[in-house]
Design an enzyme around this catalytic site. Sequence first.
Site, short mmCIF file in Angstrom:
data_model
loop_
_atom_site.label_atom_id
_atom_site.label_comp_id
_atom_site.label_asym_id
_atom_site.label_seq_id
_atom_site.Cartn_x
_atom_site.Cartn_y
_atom_site.Cartn_z
N CYS A 53 0.85 -1.19 0.00
CA CYS A 53 0.00 0.00 0.00
C CYS A 53 0.89 1.25 0.00
O CYS A 53 1.85 1.33 0.76
CB CYS A 53 -0.91 0.00 1.23
SG CYS A 53 -2.00 1.42 1.26
N CYS A 57 0.50 5.02 6.88
CA CYS A 57 -0.14 4.89 8.20
C CYS A 57 0.83 4.16 9.14
O CYS A 57 1.18 2.99 8.91
CB CYS A 57 -1.44 4.10 8.07
SG CYS A 57 -2.47 4.70 6.70
N CYS A 60 0.48 0.49 10.32
CA CYS A 60 0.00 -0.56 9.43
C CYS A 60 1.09 -1.43 8.82
O CYS A 60 2.02 -0.93 8.17
CB CYS A 60 -0.83 0.06 8.30
SG CYS A 60 -1.62 -1.22 7.29
N CYS A 97 -16.75 -9.25 5.56
CA CYS A 97 -16.08 -7.98 5.34
C CYS A 97 -14.81 -8.18 4.51
O CYS A 97 -13.96 -9.00 4.85
CB CYS A 97 -15.73 -7.34 6.69
SG CYS A 97 -14.95 -5.74 6.49
N CYS A 128 -19.67 -6.06 3.65
CA CYS A 128 -18.94 -4.91 4.17
C CYS A 128 -17.61 -4.86 3.42
O CYS A 128 -17.06 -5.91 3.08
CB CYS A 128 -18.72 -5.14 5.67
SG CYS A 128 -17.62 -3.94 6.41
N CYS A 188 -19.32 2.30 8.81
CA CYS A 188 -18.58 1.63 9.87
C CYS A 188 -17.33 2.48 10.08
O CYS A 188 -16.47 2.55 9.19
CB CYS A 188 -18.23 0.21 9.41
SG CYS A 188 -17.11 -0.64 10.53
N ARG A 260 -17.66 -2.25 18.05
CA ARG A 260 -16.92 -3.49 17.78
C ARG A 260 -15.59 -3.53 18.54
O ARG A 260 -14.76 -2.63 18.41
CB ARG A 260 -16.66 -3.64 16.27
CG ARG A 260 -15.91 -4.95 15.95
CD ARG A 260 -15.85 -5.25 14.48
NE ARG A 260 -17.17 -5.21 13.90
CZ ARG A 260 -17.51 -4.46 12.87
NH1 ARG A 260 -16.62 -3.71 12.28
NH2 ARG A 260 -18.74 -4.46 12.42
N1 SAM Z 1 -6.57 0.57 3.20
C1 SAM Z 1 -7.87 0.83 3.66
C2 SAM Z 1 -7.92 1.98 4.66
O1 SAM Z 1 -6.91 2.29 5.25
O2 SAM Z 1 -9.00 2.55 4.81
C3 SAM Z 1 -8.55 -0.38 4.28
C4 SAM Z 1 -7.75 -1.36 5.12
S1 SAM Z 1 -7.06 -0.75 6.63
C5 SAM Z 1 -5.98 -2.06 7.07
C6 SAM Z 1 -8.41 -0.78 7.77
C7 SAM Z 1 -8.17 -0.31 9.16
O3 SAM Z 1 -7.44 -1.26 9.89
C8 SAM Z 1 -7.37 0.96 9.36
O4 SAM Z 1 -8.11 2.11 9.17
C9 SAM Z 1 -6.93 0.84 10.79
O5 SAM Z 1 -7.87 1.51 11.63
C10 SAM Z 1 -6.94 -0.66 11.06
N2 SAM Z 1 -5.59 -1.15 11.34
C11 SAM Z 1 -4.58 -1.30 10.46
N3 SAM Z 1 -3.47 -1.75 11.06
C12 SAM Z 1 -3.77 -1.88 12.37
C13 SAM Z 1 -3.01 -2.29 13.51
N4 SAM Z 1 -1.73 -2.63 13.43
N5 SAM Z 1 -3.64 -2.32 14.71
C14 SAM Z 1 -4.93 -1.97 14.80
N6 SAM Z 1 -5.69 -1.57 13.76
C15 SAM Z 1 -5.11 -1.52 12.56
C1 DTB Z 2 -11.15 -2.16 11.48
O1 DTB Z 2 -11.45 -1.10 12.08
N1 DTB Z 2 -10.44 -3.16 12.00
C2 DTB Z 2 -10.29 -4.24 11.05
C3 DTB Z 2 -11.20 -3.78 9.90
N2 DTB Z 2 -11.52 -2.43 10.25
C4 DTB Z 2 -10.90 -4.01 8.54
C5 DTB Z 2 -8.86 -4.49 10.62
C6 DTB Z 2 -7.87 -4.50 11.71
C7 DTB Z 2 -6.57 -4.82 11.09
C8 DTB Z 2 -5.52 -5.17 12.09
C9 DTB Z 2 -4.20 -5.34 11.50
C10 DTB Z 2 -4.11 -6.45 10.47
O2 DTB Z 2 -4.58 -7.59 10.71
O3 DTB Z 2 -3.52 -6.22 9.42
FE1 SF4 Z 3 -2.75 1.30 3.41
FE2 SF4 Z 3 -2.68 0.21 5.81
FE3 SF4 Z 3 -3.05 2.82 5.57
FE4 SF4 Z 3 -5.02 1.12 4.80
S1 SF4 Z 3 -4.25 1.41 6.87
S2 SF4 Z 3 -4.25 2.92 3.70
S3 SF4 Z 3 -3.76 -0.59 4.05
S4 SF4 Z 3 -1.20 1.68 4.96
#
Ligand code: SAM
Ligand code: DTB
Ligand code: SF4
Length: 372
Positions: A53, A57, A60, A97, A128, A188, A260
């Site tokens: 990606c 973030c 992430c 989802c 979702c 959501c 959630r």
């Molecule tokens: N890329 C899209 C976005 O950012 O909207 C969708 C996928 S993203 C992985 C969805 C959500 O997962 C993020 O907005 C974040 O709140 C959550 N997330 C990602 N990494 C995480 C982590 N290490 N711990 C907790 N939540 C996480």
């Molecule tokens: C959200 O708020 N939590 C979920 C979902 N939306 C998609 C994802 C959490 C991802 C946690 C880190 C991972 O497994 O990559």
């Molecule tokens: Fe990309 Fe992760 Fe950020 Fe979603 S949360 S935009 S997957 S870097």
Amino acid sequence: MTVRNDWTLAEVKALFALPFMDLVFMAQTVHRRYQVPNTVQIGTLLSIKTGSCPEDCAYCPQSVRFHTGLETQELLEVEEVASSARRAQQSGATRFCMGAAYRSPKPKDLRKVLAMIREVKSLGMETCATLGMLTPEQAQELKQAGLDYYNHNLDTSPQYYEKIITTRTYQDRLDTLQAVRDAGMNVCCGGIVGMGEEPQDRAELLHILATLPEHPQSVPINQLVRVAGTPLERAPALDPFDFVRTIGVARIVMPRCHVRLSAGRSEMSDELQALCFLAGANSIFYGEKLLTTGNPDTEDDQNLFRRLKIVAEAGAGLPGADLAGAGLAGSGLPGAGHTAGDAPAQMMSLVAAVGPGVQAAAQHAESNAATV
Ligand code: SAM
Ligand code: DTB
Ligand code: SF4
């Protein structure tokens, strides 16, 4: 019962400042007024496109900028997603989802995702997706394909956000949420706690969510999963009671939403999860993986539900709802197919009995508001 979306930040901060027991008591009382007690919604997550990606973030593991050793995966084929949804349905899931590591979906990819949504929807499941930023037109296309919910998180307060993400603005996120609402989809939207933010940031996040034109229908509260290789891998651990407080305040200020208990459950004891349910959490992801990180073993979740006498919620009012109770038998999760609105009468009179205490606590919170 009316739901407020004119909360002041001072009120939200005052709720956070309540003694822990008062906050949990108030949250559970509100929960029993607006939700079916002892009932938790079960969702299943599938990463349909993993890693690489372009966004930054800091939490992430899927950002191309961090070296997390993640195995990347291009967008899955429609049939792979459909068969995964069928398997999830056989083990009792009513909501599916789909998550993709996009900044925003490209036209070619969106076409494929629309086909996935049509397939999952045709199984009678709630759909979702979380695909990053959307234009109003993309939101309309997703709605037309049968998407019920769109997940897009605000993550934290506007000030702290700037320390976590630089590649898209808070306003970009609010614009996507607007596009999703305008297209008629359920929103959501929640955030992540434990990223080193201050209590003020958690209060601001919940204040913004609770004063949106309409409350999100689902509010995921994620505890940061500290992944090695991300800038937040050594973020200081959050006091678990502060995590519970965040759930409790979310429940009070957004009484009709599903709160959630999202990422982070693998690191939580059963007792801590029970406190989260007591404070008003009523949704979880079920299955051994979130998107890329771990989630509790399904057997552990089944045991937890049995020990707490929690039942899985049916997909209220949606196709497949009638099957949900029976389907959940396959998951091993107790599933009575409870839906909102069938709270037992004796429970409601209990709530009426404790009502004055809650009002007093609310007044106490308001009178404290000026001082915090
Ligand atoms: N890329 C899209 C976005 O950012 O909207 C969708 C996928 S993203 C992985 C969805 C959500 O997962 C993020 O907005 C974040 O709140 C959550 N997330 C990602 N990494 C995480 C982590 N290490 N711990 C907790 N939540 C996480
Ligand atoms: C959200 O708020 N939590 C979920 C979902 N939306 C998609 C994802 C959490 C991802 C946690 C880190 C991972 O497994 O990559
Ligand atoms: Fe990309 Fe992760 Fe950020 Fe979603 S949360 S935009 S997957 S870097």
